[in-house]
Design a protein around this motif. Structure first.
Motif, short mmCIF file in Angstrom:
data_model
loop_
_atom_site.label_atom_id
_atom_site.label_comp_id
_atom_site.label_asym_id
_atom_site.label_seq_id
_atom_site.Cartn_x
_atom_site.Cartn_y
_atom_site.Cartn_z
N THR A 1 -43.82 66.49 51.78
CA THR A 1 -43.19 65.72 52.87
C THR A 1 -44.01 64.47 53.18
O THR A 1 -43.47 63.36 53.29
N TYR A 2 -45.32 64.65 53.31
CA TYR A 2 -46.23 63.52 53.56
C TYR A 2 -46.13 62.48 52.44
O TYR A 2 -45.92 61.28 52.70
N MET A 3 -46.21 62.93 51.20
CA MET A 3 -46.28 62.01 50.08
C MET A 3 -44.95 61.29 49.81
O MET A 3 -44.92 60.29 49.10
N SER A 4 -43.86 61.84 50.36
CA SER A 4 -42.56 61.19 50.18
C SER A 4 -42.08 60.53 51.47
O SER A 4 -40.93 60.10 51.57
N SER A 5 -42.97 60.41 52.47
CA SER A 5 -42.58 59.88 53.78
C SER A 5 -42.44 58.36 53.78
O SER A 5 -41.96 57.79 54.75
N GLY A 6 -42.87 57.72 52.71
CA GLY A 6 -42.78 56.26 52.60
C GLY A 6 -43.27 55.86 51.23
O GLY A 6 -43.65 56.72 50.43
N PRO A 7 -43.27 54.57 50.94
CA PRO A 7 -43.70 54.13 49.60
C PRO A 7 -45.17 54.45 49.32
O PRO A 7 -45.99 54.49 50.24
N VAL A 8 -45.45 54.64 48.06
CA VAL A 8 -46.83 54.74 47.58
C VAL A 8 -47.07 53.60 46.58
O VAL A 8 -46.12 53.12 45.95
N VAL A 9 -48.31 53.18 46.46
CA VAL A 9 -48.67 52.17 45.46
C VAL A 9 -49.51 52.87 44.41
O VAL A 9 -50.60 53.37 44.70
N VAL A 10 -48.95 52.95 43.21
CA VAL A 10 -49.58 53.71 42.12
C VAL A 10 -50.17 52.72 41.13
O VAL A 10 -49.52 51.74 40.75
N MET A 11 -51.41 52.99 40.73
CA MET A 11 -52.12 52.04 39.86
C MET A 11 -52.85 52.77 38.76
O MET A 11 -53.23 53.93 38.92
N VAL A 12 -53.05 52.07 37.65
CA VAL A 12 -53.95 52.55 36.61
C VAL A 12 -55.10 51.56 36.50
O VAL A 12 -54.89 50.35 36.34
N TRP A 13 -56.31 52.09 36.65
CA TRP A 13 -57.53 51.28 36.54
C TRP A 13 -58.30 51.70 35.31
O TRP A 13 -58.37 52.89 34.99
N GLU A 14 -58.90 50.74 34.65
CA GLU A 14 -59.59 50.97 33.39
C GLU A 14 -61.03 50.50 33.48
O GLU A 14 -61.31 49.48 34.11
N GLY A 15 -61.93 51.23 32.81
CA GLY A 15 -63.31 50.78 32.70
C GLY A 15 -64.26 51.91 32.40
O GLY A 15 -63.88 53.09 32.38
N HIS A 16 -65.50 51.56 32.19
CA HIS A 16 -66.53 52.52 31.84
C HIS A 16 -66.67 53.57 32.94
O HIS A 16 -66.90 53.22 34.10
N ASN A 17 -66.50 54.85 32.57
CA ASN A 17 -66.73 55.95 33.51
C ASN A 17 -65.83 55.89 34.75
O ASN A 17 -66.20 56.36 35.83
N VAL A 18 -64.63 55.31 34.59
CA VAL A 18 -63.82 55.00 35.77
C VAL A 18 -63.35 56.25 36.51
O VAL A 18 -63.19 56.22 37.74
N VAL A 19 -63.15 57.38 35.80
CA VAL A 19 -62.65 58.58 36.48
C VAL A 19 -63.69 59.07 37.49
O VAL A 19 -63.39 59.24 38.69
N GLN A 20 -64.91 59.27 37.01
CA GLN A 20 -65.96 59.78 37.89
C GLN A 20 -66.33 58.76 38.97
O GLN A 20 -66.52 59.11 40.15
N ALA A 21 -66.43 57.52 38.59
CA ALA A 21 -66.79 56.48 39.56
C ALA A 21 -65.75 56.39 40.68
O ALA A 21 -66.10 56.24 41.86
N SER A 22 -64.47 56.52 40.31
CA SER A 22 -63.41 56.43 41.32
C SER A 22 -63.48 57.59 42.30
O SER A 22 -63.25 57.41 43.50
N ARG A 23 -63.74 58.78 41.79
CA ARG A 23 -63.85 59.93 42.69
C ARG A 23 -64.96 59.69 43.71
O ARG A 23 -64.83 60.05 44.88
N LYS A 24 -66.07 59.10 43.25
CA LYS A 24 -67.16 58.80 44.19
C LYS A 24 -66.75 57.73 45.19
O LYS A 24 -67.11 57.79 46.37
N MET A 25 -66.03 56.72 44.72
CA MET A 25 -65.58 55.65 45.62
C MET A 25 -64.59 56.18 46.65
O MET A 25 -64.55 55.71 47.79
N VAL A 26 -63.76 57.16 46.25
CA VAL A 26 -62.74 57.72 47.13
C VAL A 26 -63.36 58.68 48.14
O VAL A 26 -62.97 58.70 49.31
N GLY A 27 -64.33 59.47 47.72
CA GLY A 27 -64.97 60.44 48.63
C GLY A 27 -64.28 61.78 48.61
O GLY A 27 -63.20 61.95 48.04
#
Ligand code: GDP
Ligand code: MG
Length: 158
Positions: free
Chosen positions: A71-97
């Motif tokens: 319900t929350y995730m469909s309550s309005g638009p989302v902006v979906v992105m693909v980001w690329e770069g060295h170690n981006v999966v782990q680095a993003s998780r750290k940036m997100v918290g």
């Protein structure tokens, strides 16, 4: 050389959730990935259906909060992105918290912009395998761009 080039092609799925869009945080969230040195290779705004969200969050099907999550995730638009770069999966998780913003330190996206686990502003893939599945779920291959970023010889080791 091959190896570092291949690592630099790692990709992850990041989404600004409906609360982040409504609160006008899209720009600030994109800015963090840009300034870190990652490359944007796909971006779209969508009103997500329960169908795609059920697949995206399939592992959480049995959780008590699953229906409210859809319900929350469909309550309005989302902006979906693909980001690329060295170690981006782990680095993003750290940036997100952490998932629960109460545990996410200041300086992380969730730590800076959210207070409750049910409204935590942003999604980031949690593994390279998960990222591949999520990217295929949300994007068609033709909508992901292979492009050379003019500063990439200074942001990655080649
Ligand atoms: P993430 O990878 O850090 O986003 O966390 P999970 O994959 O474990 O959960 C996916 C999403 O479900 C989270 O980002 C939250 O939006 C939501 N969620 C997780 N745990 C809870 C919870 O205990 N209660 C509620 N209401 N939502 C939750
Ligand atoms: Mg997750």
């Amino acid at each position: 050389l091959m190896n570092s080039l291949q690592n630099a092609r790692e990709r992850t799925l990041i989404a600004v959730k409906p609360d982040g869009v409504q609160r006008r945080l899209v720009g600030q969230i994109i800015q963090r990935f840009e300034q870190r040195g990652f490359k944007l290779v796909g971006l779209k705004m969508v009103q997500a259906s329960h169908g795609i969200l059920s697949e995206h969050y399939g592992e959480l099907r049995t959780k008590p909060f699953f229906q409210s999550l859809l319900t929350y995730m469909s309550s309005g638009p989302v902006v979906v992105m693909v980001w690329e770069g060295h170690n981006v999966v782990q680095a993003s998780r750290k940036m997100v918290g952490q998932t629960n913003p109460a545990e996410a330190p200041a300086g992380t996206i969730r730590g800076d912009f959210s207070v409750h686990v049910s409204r935590n502003v942003v999604h980031a893939s949690d593994s390279q395998e998960g990222a591949q599945k999520e990217i295929q779920l949300w994007f068609q291959g033709k909508d992901l761009l292979d492009w050379d970023c003019c500063d990439q010889i200074y942001t990655i080791e080649v």
